[in-house]
Motif scaffolding. Structure first.
Motif, short mmCIF file in Angstrom:
data_model
loop_
_atom_site.label_atom_id
_atom_site.label_comp_id
_atom_site.label_asym_id
_atom_site.label_seq_id
_atom_site.Cartn_x
_atom_site.Cartn_y
_atom_site.Cartn_z
N PHE A 172 0.89 -1.07 0.09
CA PHE A 172 0.09 0.07 -0.17
C PHE A 172 0.93 1.21 -0.12
N ILE A 173 0.47 2.24 -0.80
CA ILE A 173 1.00 3.53 -0.46
C ILE A 173 -0.26 4.52 -0.23
N GLN A 174 0.02 5.28 0.69
CA GLN A 174 -1.30 6.01 1.04
C GLN A 174 -0.60 7.51 1.65
N VAL A 175 -1.30 8.66 0.99
CA VAL A 175 -1.21 10.01 1.45
C VAL A 175 -2.51 10.45 2.39
N LEU A 176 -1.99 10.95 3.58
CA LEU A 176 -3.15 11.76 4.20
C LEU A 176 -2.90 12.97 4.57
N GLU A 177 -3.79 13.89 4.60
CA GLU A 177 -3.46 15.27 4.90
C GLU A 177 -4.76 15.90 5.73
#
Length: 140
Positions: free
Chosen positions: A46-51
Protein backbone atom coordinates in the motif's frame (compact mmCIF):
# COMPACT_ATOMS: atom_id res chain seq x y z
CA UNK A 1 -2.27 21.65 6.79
CA UNK A 2 -0.09 18.59 7.37
CA UNK A 3 0.70 15.77 4.94
CA UNK A 4 1.98 12.25 5.59
CA UNK A 5 2.89 9.58 3.03
CA UNK A 6 3.72 6.01 3.93
CA UNK A 7 4.45 2.71 2.20
CA UNK A 8 3.68 -0.67 3.75
CA UNK A 9 3.71 -4.33 2.82
CA UNK A 10 0.54 -6.38 2.88
CA UNK A 11 0.79 -9.02 5.60
CA UNK A 12 -0.53 -12.57 5.56
CA UNK A 13 -3.55 -11.22 7.48
CA UNK A 14 -4.66 -9.10 4.51
CA UNK A 15 -7.43 -10.45 2.28
CA UNK A 16 -8.80 -8.84 -0.86
CA UNK A 17 -12.22 -8.63 0.80
CA UNK A 18 -10.72 -6.21 3.34
CA UNK A 19 -10.50 -3.36 0.82
CA UNK A 20 -14.19 -2.33 0.85
CA UNK A 21 -14.21 -2.34 4.67
CA UNK A 22 -10.96 -0.35 4.85
CA UNK A 23 -12.31 2.26 2.44
CA UNK A 24 -15.71 2.48 4.14
CA UNK A 25 -14.21 3.06 7.59
CA UNK A 26 -11.51 5.41 6.28
CA UNK A 27 -14.02 7.56 4.43
CA UNK A 28 -16.28 7.88 7.47
CA UNK A 29 -13.43 8.63 9.89
CA UNK A 30 -11.62 10.95 7.50
CA UNK A 31 -14.74 12.97 6.81
CA UNK A 32 -15.40 13.35 10.55
CA UNK A 33 -11.81 14.50 11.11
CA UNK A 34 -11.57 16.61 7.93
CA UNK A 35 -8.74 14.43 6.62
CA UNK A 36 -8.29 13.72 2.93
CA UNK A 37 -6.06 11.33 1.05
CA UNK A 38 -5.43 8.59 -1.44
CA UNK A 39 -4.77 4.87 -1.02
CA UNK A 40 -2.83 3.05 -3.73
CA UNK A 41 -3.44 -0.69 -3.62
CA UNK A 42 -0.48 -2.42 -5.23
CA UNK A 43 -0.12 -6.19 -5.62
CA UNK A 44 1.96 -6.56 -2.43
CA UNK A 45 1.98 -3.08 -0.93
CA UNK A 46 0.00 0.00 0.00
CA UNK A 47 1.03 3.59 -0.55
CA UNK A 48 -1.13 6.15 1.19
CA UNK A 49 -1.15 9.90 1.54
CA UNK A 50 -3.10 11.57 4.35
CA UNK A 51 -3.59 15.27 4.94
CA UNK A 52 -5.36 17.38 7.51
CA UNK A 53 -4.36 18.78 10.87
CA UNK A 54 -1.19 17.26 12.27
CA UNK A 55 -3.00 15.79 15.29
CA UNK A 56 -5.70 14.14 13.15
CA UNK A 57 -3.26 12.79 10.56
CA UNK A 58 -0.88 11.44 13.20
CA UNK A 59 -3.81 9.87 15.09
CA UNK A 60 -5.04 8.08 11.96
CA UNK A 61 -1.50 6.99 11.09
CA UNK A 62 -1.07 5.52 14.59
CA UNK A 63 -4.20 3.39 14.05
CA UNK A 64 -2.98 2.34 10.61
CA UNK A 65 0.40 1.39 12.08
CA UNK A 66 -1.32 -0.95 14.55
CA UNK A 67 -3.33 -2.72 11.81
CA UNK A 68 -2.08 -6.31 11.39
CA UNK A 69 -3.09 -6.38 7.71
CA UNK A 70 0.16 -4.71 6.78
CA UNK A 71 3.74 -4.58 8.04
CA UNK A 72 7.08 -2.89 7.37
CA UNK A 73 5.37 0.49 7.42
CA UNK A 74 7.74 3.22 6.28
CA UNK A 75 6.72 6.83 6.70
CA UNK A 76 8.49 8.53 3.84
CA UNK A 77 7.15 12.06 4.22
CA UNK A 78 5.49 14.08 6.95
CA UNK A 79 5.57 17.83 6.79
CA UNK A 80 3.35 20.88 6.99
CA UNK A 81 2.10 21.85 3.52
CA UNK A 82 0.69 25.13 2.30
CA UNK A 83 -2.34 23.72 0.50
CA UNK A 84 -4.52 20.64 0.73
CA UNK A 85 -3.55 18.66 -2.36
CA UNK A 86 -6.06 15.80 -2.00
CA UNK A 87 -9.08 17.73 -0.80
CA UNK A 88 -11.30 16.19 -3.47
CA UNK A 89 -11.18 12.84 -1.67
CA UNK A 90 -12.11 11.78 1.85
CA UNK A 91 -10.18 8.69 0.74
CA UNK A 92 -9.47 8.19 -2.93
CA UNK A 93 -8.67 4.66 -4.04
CA UNK A 94 -6.55 3.44 -6.91
CA UNK A 95 -9.14 0.81 -7.87
CA UNK A 96 -11.55 3.60 -8.82
CA UNK A 97 -9.18 5.29 -11.25
CA UNK A 98 -8.63 4.90 -14.98
CA UNK A 99 -7.08 1.44 -15.56
CA UNK A 100 -4.39 2.64 -17.97
CA UNK A 101 -3.29 5.39 -15.59
CA UNK A 102 -3.23 3.11 -12.59
CA UNK A 103 -1.20 0.43 -14.42
CA UNK A 104 1.48 3.03 -15.16
CA UNK A 105 1.29 4.25 -11.59
CA UNK A 106 1.66 0.75 -10.17
CA UNK A 107 4.73 0.17 -12.31
CA UNK A 108 6.34 3.39 -11.06
CA UNK A 109 5.20 2.94 -7.45
CA UNK A 110 6.61 -0.59 -7.33
CA UNK A 111 10.05 0.96 -7.81
CA UNK A 112 9.50 2.92 -4.59
CA UNK A 113 8.33 0.03 -2.44
CA UNK A 114 11.66 -1.74 -2.81
CA UNK A 115 13.42 1.10 -0.98
CA UNK A 116 13.90 1.56 2.74
CA UNK A 117 15.12 5.16 2.58
CA UNK A 118 14.22 7.95 0.19
CA UNK A 119 15.98 11.00 -1.17
CA UNK A 120 14.20 14.34 -1.47
CA UNK A 121 14.05 13.88 -5.24
CA UNK A 122 12.39 10.47 -4.84
CA UNK A 123 9.88 11.89 -2.35
CA UNK A 124 9.08 14.79 -4.67
CA UNK A 125 8.66 12.35 -7.58
CA UNK A 126 6.29 10.18 -5.56
CA UNK A 127 4.29 13.24 -4.50
CA UNK A 128 3.99 14.33 -8.14
CA UNK A 129 2.87 10.83 -9.09
CA UNK A 130 0.20 10.82 -6.37
CA UNK A 131 -0.97 14.32 -7.28
CA UNK A 132 -1.28 13.31 -10.93
CA UNK A 133 -3.97 10.82 -9.86
CA UNK A 134 -6.10 13.48 -8.16
CA UNK A 135 -9.06 14.37 -10.38
CA UNK A 136 -10.21 17.92 -9.73
CA UNK A 137 -13.70 17.31 -11.03
CA UNK A 138 -14.60 14.11 -9.21
CA UNK A 139 -15.02 13.41 -5.51
CA UNK A 140 -15.14 10.02 -3.87
Amino acid sequence: MYQLIYISEKSRHFELEDIPRILHIARINNELLNVSGLLLDLPEHFIQVLEGTQNNVESIFAKISDDIRHCNIRCIYKQPVMLQEFGDWSMGFSGELNLEVIQDTIHIANEFVRKQTFTNIQIDSLKLLLKSLNPTSKTY
